[in-house]
Design an enzyme around this catalytic site. Structure first.
Site, mmCIF file in Angstrom:
data_model
loop_
_atom_site.group_PDB
_atom_site.id
_atom_site.type_symbol
_atom_site.label_atom_id
_atom_site.label_comp_id
_atom_site.label_asym_id
_atom_site.label_seq_id
_atom_site.Cartn_x
_atom_site.Cartn_y
_atom_site.Cartn_z
ATOM 1 N N ASP A 57 5.943 -8.130 4.518
ATOM 2 C CA ASP A 57 5.779 -6.895 3.759
ATOM 3 C C ASP A 57 7.176 -6.289 3.509
ATOM 4 O O ASP A 57 7.960 -6.133 4.450
ATOM 5 C CB ASP A 57 4.921 -5.944 4.616
ATOM 6 C CG ASP A 57 4.417 -4.738 3.863
ATOM 7 O OD1 ASP A 57 4.338 -4.780 2.629
ATOM 8 O OD2 ASP A 57 4.078 -3.738 4.546
ATOM 9 N N GLY A 106 2.632 6.197 3.971
ATOM 10 C CA GLY A 106 2.514 7.239 4.977
ATOM 11 C C GLY A 106 1.242 8.062 4.844
ATOM 12 O O GLY A 106 0.359 7.753 4.039
ATOM 13 N N SER A 156 -3.596 3.905 1.838
ATOM 14 C CA SER A 156 -4.429 4.501 2.900
ATOM 15 C C SER A 156 -5.135 5.740 2.367
ATOM 16 O O SER A 156 -4.609 6.450 1.504
ATOM 17 C CB SER A 156 -3.570 4.864 4.117
ATOM 18 O OG SER A 156 -3.390 3.723 4.937
ATOM 19 N N ASN A 181 -2.909 -2.615 0.264
ATOM 20 C CA ASN A 181 -2.177 -2.518 1.525
ATOM 21 C C ASN A 181 -2.575 -1.279 2.318
ATOM 22 O O ASN A 181 -2.507 -0.158 1.799
ATOM 23 C CB ASN A 181 -0.673 -2.385 1.238
ATOM 24 C CG ASN A 181 -0.047 -3.670 0.757
ATOM 25 O OD1 ASN A 181 -0.741 -4.640 0.474
ATOM 26 N ND2 ASN A 181 1.272 -3.671 0.669
#
Ligand code: G3H
Ligand code: 13P
Ligand code: ZN
Length: 323
Positions: A96, A193, A228, A268
């Site tokens: 990554d 983040g 995320s 991801n």
């Protein structure tokens, strides 16, 4: 000099076939970051239980934290462990955010089946040249390569970009053609983040830019970083047990589901796993201050991770049953 360990010896696969199937099938493969045993166990258990292919992602930081030799053996172990659990899922070991040719080469020589060369902070010409160089070496060993165009806001390892520079749709065809990459990471408003939007700001990503990009390179595998969702129940659990995460906001699952139905074939996810682990560990340590056996808090953290990963596969990515 180290001996060359090809990924095929380890039972791993590259991403080429997985991406082709994901693009035509309208789903995305989970790319979960790991750097320790419990994370890896949770990933494998979740993917076996849902019969999903998986990309095990290792960042430069994770590689130096966990030791590259141990990581390679863990990944090889994951292949056997999945078979032991009853489902031989395809497993990719991916670097990554590789930041140099040398790092990518080293990973290719030590068992990685896929690498990302992240030249997104360079000038367009330098990004093309560096990415092309990595592709030439990687393809000699049948290793697939992810490149990146556009810059994500947020923190990625040592690099910090304050604002987004969205991918320019007019550049993607030229970039893909000149570099020979197998997949392309794009910037459409996601970021790394747990603090992706400011309170009061509109929480949406630029699916319109994604659609424009798809028009220029139809069917070409697209990758979303910084995807995320920052589940609020995890943030609340962390804060209820002594944590201090203020205004943590992620990408809505509905938007990711829509992206996964398009040519986005790799999504991801790292921060959500960090939140799930931290919430579970904080809860145990807060409620049972007498506990000092790491298995008593890492075990619940592993269970929470497994649930999170299964939820993503079934409800967001749609990769269940595609192993
Ligand atoms: O893109 C960044 C990933 O979440 C990896 O993070 O560099 O802290 O391991 P890391
Ligand atoms: P998140 O920080 O949103 O989990 O993104 C992870 C990532 O893009 C890893 O490359
Ligand atoms: Zn990333």
């Amino acid at each position: 000099m180290n001996e060359f360990t090809g990924y095929k010896e380890l039972g791993l696969v590259n991403s080429r076939d997985l991406f082709a199937k994901a693009v035509s099938g309208g789903y995305a493969i989970p790319a979960y970051n790991f750097n320790n045993l419990e994370q890896l166990q949770a990933i494998v258990m979740a993917c076996v239980e849902t019969a999903s292919p998986v990309i095990l992602q290792v960042s430069k930081g994770a590689r130096s934290y966990a030791n590259q030799t141990l990581l390679r053996h863990l990944a090889a172990g994951a292949v056997e462990y999945a078979a032991e659990l009853g489902c031989e899922i395809p497993i990719v070991l991916h670097l990554d955010h590789g930041d140099s040719f040398e790092l990518c080469k080293d990973c290719i020589e030590t068992g990685f089946s896929s690498v990302m060369i992240d030249g997104s902070h360079l000038s367009y010409e330098d990004n093309v040249a560096l990415t092309r160089k990595v592709v030439e070496y990687a393809h000699q060993h049948d290793v697939t390569v992810e490149g990146e165009l556009g810059v994500l806001a947020g923190i990625e390892d040592d690099v910090h970009a304050a604002t987004h520079t969205y991918t320019e749709p007019d550049q993607v065809e030229d970039f893909v053609g000149k570099t020979g990459v197998d997949s392309l990471a794009i910037a459409i408003g996601t970021s790394h983040g747990a603090f992706k939007f400011k309170p009061g700001e509109e929480h949406s990503i630029r699916l319109d830019i994604l659609a424009e990009i798809e028009k220029r390179i139809p069917g070409f595998p697209i990758v979303l970083h910084g995807a995320s969702s920052v589940p609020q129940e995890l943030v609340q659990m962390i804060n209820a047990h002594g944590g201090k995460l203020k205004d943590a906001i992620g990408i809505g699952e509905d938007q990711l589901r829509e992206a996964a139905r398009s040519a986005v074939c790799k999504i991801n996810i790292d921060s959500d796993g960090r939140l799930a682990m931290t919430a579970a560990i904080r809860k145990v340590l807060d409620e049972k201050p007498e506990e000092f056996d790491p298995r008593k808090y890492l075990g619940p953290a592993r269970d929470a991770l497994k649930q999170l990963y299964m939820h993503k596969i079934v409800n967001v990515l749609g990769s269940n049953g595609k192993a």
